[in-house]
Design a protein around this motif. Structure first.
Motif, PDB file in Angstrom:
ATOM      1  N   GLU A  30       0.902  -1.321   0.086  1.00  8.12           N
ATOM      2  CA  GLU A  30      -0.162   0.155  -0.130  1.00  8.12           C
ATOM      3  C   GLU A  30       0.810   1.356  -0.093  1.00  8.12           C
ATOM      4  OE1 GLU A  30      -3.013  -0.174   3.089  1.00  8.12           O
ATOM      5  OE2 GLU A  30      -3.525  -2.118   2.509  1.00  8.12           O
ATOM      6  N   ALA A  31       1.996   1.270  -0.438  1.00  6.43           N
ATOM      7  CA  ALA A  31       2.909   2.307  -0.637  1.00  6.43           C
ATOM      8  C   ALA A  31       3.100   2.991   0.610  1.00  6.43           C
ATOM      9  CB  ALA A  31       2.421   3.588  -1.638  1.00  6.43           C
ATOM     10  N   PHE A  32       3.387   2.360   1.897  1.00  6.78           N
ATOM     11  CA  PHE A  32       3.827   2.795   3.152  1.00  6.78           C
ATOM     12  C   PHE A  32       5.018   1.777   3.324  1.00  6.78           C
ATOM     13  CE2 PHE A  32      -0.489   4.370   3.103  1.00  6.78           C
ATOM     14  CZ  PHE A  32      -0.353   5.546   3.704  1.00  6.78           C
ATOM     15  N   TRP A  33       5.964   2.452   3.824  1.00  5.83           N
ATOM     16  CA  TRP A  33       7.299   1.675   4.715  1.00  5.83           C
ATOM     17  C   TRP A  33       7.119   1.886   5.880  1.00  5.83           C
ATOM     18  CZ3 TRP A  33      13.136   2.832   3.292  1.00  5.83           C
ATOM     19  CH2 TRP A  33      13.600   2.021   4.187  1.00  5.83           C
ATOM     20  N   HIS A  34       6.640   0.773   6.717  1.00 17.69           N
ATOM     21  CA  HIS A  34       6.404   0.917   8.376  1.00 17.69           C
ATOM     22  C   HIS A  34       7.434   0.809   8.889  1.00 17.69           C
ATOM     23  CE1 HIS A  34       1.999   0.415   7.452  1.00 17.69           C
ATOM     24  NE2 HIS A  34       2.266  -0.468   6.542  1.00 17.69           N
ATOM     25  N   LEU A  35       7.680   1.474  10.111  1.00 18.71           N
ATOM     26  CA  LEU A  35       8.993   1.589  10.777  1.00 18.71           C
ATOM     27  C   LEU A  35       9.541   0.163  11.275  1.00 18.71           C
ATOM     28  CD1 LEU A  35      10.671   3.383  12.480  1.00 18.71           C
ATOM     29  CD2 LEU A  35       9.158   3.231  14.435  1.00 18.71           C
ATOM     30  N   ASP A  36       8.476  -0.784  11.576  1.00 20.65           N
ATOM     31  CA  ASP A  36       9.175  -2.265  11.826  1.00 20.65           C
ATOM     32  C   ASP A  36       9.359  -3.166  10.780  1.00 20.65           C
ATOM     33  OD1 ASP A  36       6.564  -2.360  11.260  1.00 20.65           O
ATOM     34  OD2 ASP A  36       5.918  -3.763  13.095  1.00 20.65           O
ATOM     35  N   SER A  37       9.241  -2.752   9.531  1.00 19.57           N
ATOM     36  CA  SER A  37       9.215  -3.442   8.164  1.00 19.57           C
ATOM     37  C   SER A  37      10.649  -3.206   7.746  1.00 19.57           C
ATOM     38  CB  SER A  37       8.269  -2.821   7.313  1.00 19.57           C
ATOM     39  OG  SER A  37       8.540  -3.669   6.186  1.00 19.57           O
ATOM     40  N   SER A  63       4.327  12.387  -4.610  1.00 20.51           N
ATOM     41  CA  SER A  63       3.625  12.809  -3.148  1.00 20.51           C
ATOM     42  C   SER A  63       4.367  12.576  -1.865  1.00 20.51           C
ATOM     43  CB  SER A  63       2.257  12.121  -3.337  1.00 20.51           C
ATOM     44  OG  SER A  63       1.627  12.072  -4.275  1.00 20.51           O
ATOM     45  N   TYR A  64       5.617  12.095  -2.036  1.00 20.52           N
ATOM     46  CA  TYR A  64       6.336  11.725  -0.823  1.00 20.52           C
ATOM     47  C   TYR A  64       6.584  13.143  -0.085  1.00 20.52           C
ATOM     48  CZ  TYR A  64      10.488  10.526   2.128  1.00 20.52           C
ATOM     49  OH  TYR A  64      11.189  10.319   3.250  1.00 20.52           O
ATOM     50  N   PRO A  65       6.313  13.175   1.201  1.00 21.41           N
ATOM     51  CA  PRO A  65       6.145  14.380   1.989  1.00 21.41           C
ATOM     52  C   PRO A  65       7.356  15.105   2.387  1.00 21.41           C
ATOM     53  CG  PRO A  65       5.675  12.675   3.446  1.00 21.41           C
ATOM     54  CD  PRO A  65       5.699  12.030   2.114  1.00 21.41           C
ATOM     55  N   PHE A  66       8.609  14.537   2.184  1.00 25.89           N
ATOM     56  CA  PHE A  66       9.799  14.948   2.737  1.00 25.89           C
ATOM     57  C   PHE A  66      10.726  15.286   1.348  1.00 25.89           C
ATOM     58  CE2 PHE A  66       7.975  12.377   5.929  1.00 25.89           C
ATOM     59  CZ  PHE A  66       7.716  13.235   7.060  1.00 25.89           C
ATOM     60  N   TYR A  67      11.805  15.918   1.619  1.00 22.78           N
ATOM     61  CA  TYR A  67      12.904  16.189   0.412  1.00 22.78           C
ATOM     62  C   TYR A  67      13.863  14.860   0.703  1.00 22.78           C
ATOM     63  CZ  TYR A  67      16.163  18.427   3.524  1.00 22.78           C
ATOM     64  OH  TYR A  67      16.820  18.729   4.646  1.00 22.78           O
ATOM     65  N   MET A 135      12.810   7.718   9.925  1.00 19.06           N
ATOM     66  CA  MET A 135      12.275   9.128   9.630  1.00 19.06           C
ATOM     67  C   MET A 135      11.419   9.499  10.907  1.00 19.06           C
ATOM     68  SD  MET A 135      13.254  10.287   6.979  1.00 19.06           S
ATOM     69  CE  MET A 135      12.081  11.606   6.546  1.00 19.06           C
ATOM     70  N   ARG A 136      11.251   8.623  11.798  1.00 16.78           N
ATOM     71  CA  ARG A 136      10.687   9.047  13.251  1.00 16.78           C
ATOM     72  C   ARG A 136       9.210   9.046  12.796  1.00 16.78           C
ATOM     73  NH1 ARG A 136      14.483  13.884  14.775  1.00 16.78           N
ATOM     74  NH2 ARG A 136      16.277  12.772  15.474  1.00 16.78           N
ATOM     75  N   ARG A 137       8.730   8.308  11.926  1.00 16.27           N
ATOM     76  CA  ARG A 137       7.359   7.932  11.720  1.00 16.27           C
ATOM     77  C   ARG A 137       6.960   6.465  11.778  1.00 16.27           C
ATOM     78  NH1 ARG A 137       4.689  12.303   7.773  1.00 16.27           N
ATOM     79  NH2 ARG A 137       3.048  10.967   8.346  1.00 16.27           N
ATOM     80  N   ASP A 138       5.712   6.218  12.328  1.00 20.82           N
ATOM     81  CA  ASP A 138       5.536   4.706  12.077  1.00 20.82           C
ATOM     82  C   ASP A 138       5.118   4.147  10.690  1.00 20.82           C
ATOM     83  OD1 ASP A 138       5.577   4.631  14.829  1.00 20.82           O
ATOM     84  OD2 ASP A 138       3.296   4.861  15.130  1.00 20.82           O
ATOM     85  N   THR A 139       4.837   5.071   9.932  1.00 20.03           N
ATOM     86  CA  THR A 139       4.378   4.885   8.495  1.00 20.03           C
ATOM     87  C   THR A 139       5.107   6.000   7.756  1.00 20.03           C
ATOM     88  OG1 THR A 139       2.296   5.666   8.313  1.00 20.03           O
ATOM     89  CG2 THR A 139       2.475   3.281   8.889  1.00 20.03           C
ATOM     90  N   LEU A 140       5.810   5.511   6.796  1.00 23.58           N
ATOM     91  CA  LEU A 140       6.203   6.553   5.880  1.00 23.58           C
ATOM     92  C   LEU A 140       5.733   6.434   4.418  1.00 23.58           C
ATOM     93  CD1 LEU A 140       8.409   8.497   5.584  1.00 23.58           C
ATOM     94  CD2 LEU A 140      10.243   6.993   4.820  1.00 23.58           C
ATOM     95  N   PRO A 141       4.747   7.493   3.951  1.00 24.64           N
ATOM     96  CA  PRO A 141       3.872   7.267   2.910  1.00 24.64           C
ATOM     97  C   PRO A 141       4.772   7.336   1.598  1.00 24.64           C
ATOM     98  CG  PRO A 141       3.580   9.256   3.904  1.00 24.64           C
ATOM     99  CD  PRO A 141       4.624   8.433   4.872  1.00 24.64           C
ATOM    100  N   ILE A 143       6.609   5.731  -0.325  1.00 20.98           N
ATOM    101  CA  ILE A 143       7.774   4.968  -0.763  1.00 20.98           C
ATOM    102  C   ILE A 143       7.249   3.827  -1.309  1.00 20.98           C
ATOM    103  CG2 ILE A 143       9.810   3.747   0.140  1.00 20.98           C
ATOM    104  CD1 ILE A 143      10.499   6.503   0.141  1.00 20.98           C
ATOM    105  N   LEU A 144       7.572   3.298  -2.496  1.00 16.62           N
ATOM    106  CA  LEU A 144       6.819   2.361  -3.293  1.00 16.62           C
ATOM    107  C   LEU A 144       7.828   0.991  -3.189  1.00 16.62           C
ATOM    108  CD1 LEU A 144       5.633   4.438  -6.079  1.00 16.62           C
ATOM    109  CD2 LEU A 144       4.396   3.869  -4.126  1.00 16.62           C
TER     110      LEU A 144
END
Length: 155
Positions: A30-37, A63-67, A135-141, A143-144
């Protein structure tokens, strides 16, 4: 359909590369890189006298929200001994203009970053290269895919 055509194009381009020892991608659910993945890639080294380049490959949507992207990579041997482990920061977009880096097709961008140049493995055998997002986020949107590449260093 758009993702499939990009993937097929990448496979065709990759298959013509004589310096490649190993290369593979893991698609993110689902195009999310989870912290524990933790994304792990296992490969064989047949000639420990040869030098290699270790690389990280990422595919992201515009649409990745960071540079940038912070990730940790780990190189392990077949006994699970850590041979190398580092935190790395790479830019996916220009921090000032927001223009995407990497090669793109539509709103998808592929990036390849050198982790280690002229790396020498201690022995013949099975090794792994793994990636963990930092990235200090549980899910990083958006990232494919995350990928690893091992190639012969040019002599």
């Amino acid at each position: 359909m758009r993702y499939l055509s990009t993937f097929i194009l990448c496979i065709v381009l990759i298959s013509c590369d004589s310096s490649r020892v190993y290369e593979d991608f893991n698609d993110m659910e689902e195009a999310f890189w989870h912290l524990d993945s933790i994304q792990t890639f296992t490969f064989q080294i047949e000639d420990p006298s040869q030098r290699y380049h270790l690389m990280a490959n990422f595919r992201n949507a515009s649409s990745y929200p960071f540079y940038n992207l912070y990730f940790q990579y780990t190189v392990k041997d077949s006994l699970d001994n850590i041979l190398d482990q580092k935190l790395k920061q790479v830019n996916l977009f220009d921090p000032k203009t927001g223009e995407p880096y990497g090669s793109g097709l539509g709103d998808l961008f592929d990036h390849s970053f050198v982790l280690e140049e002229d790396y020498q493995f201690p022995a013949e055998g099975t090794y792994s290269l793994s990636f963990e997002q930092y990235m200090r986020r549980d899910t990083l949107p958006f990232i494919l895919s995350v990928g690893a590449r091992v190639e012969f260093a040019k002599q």
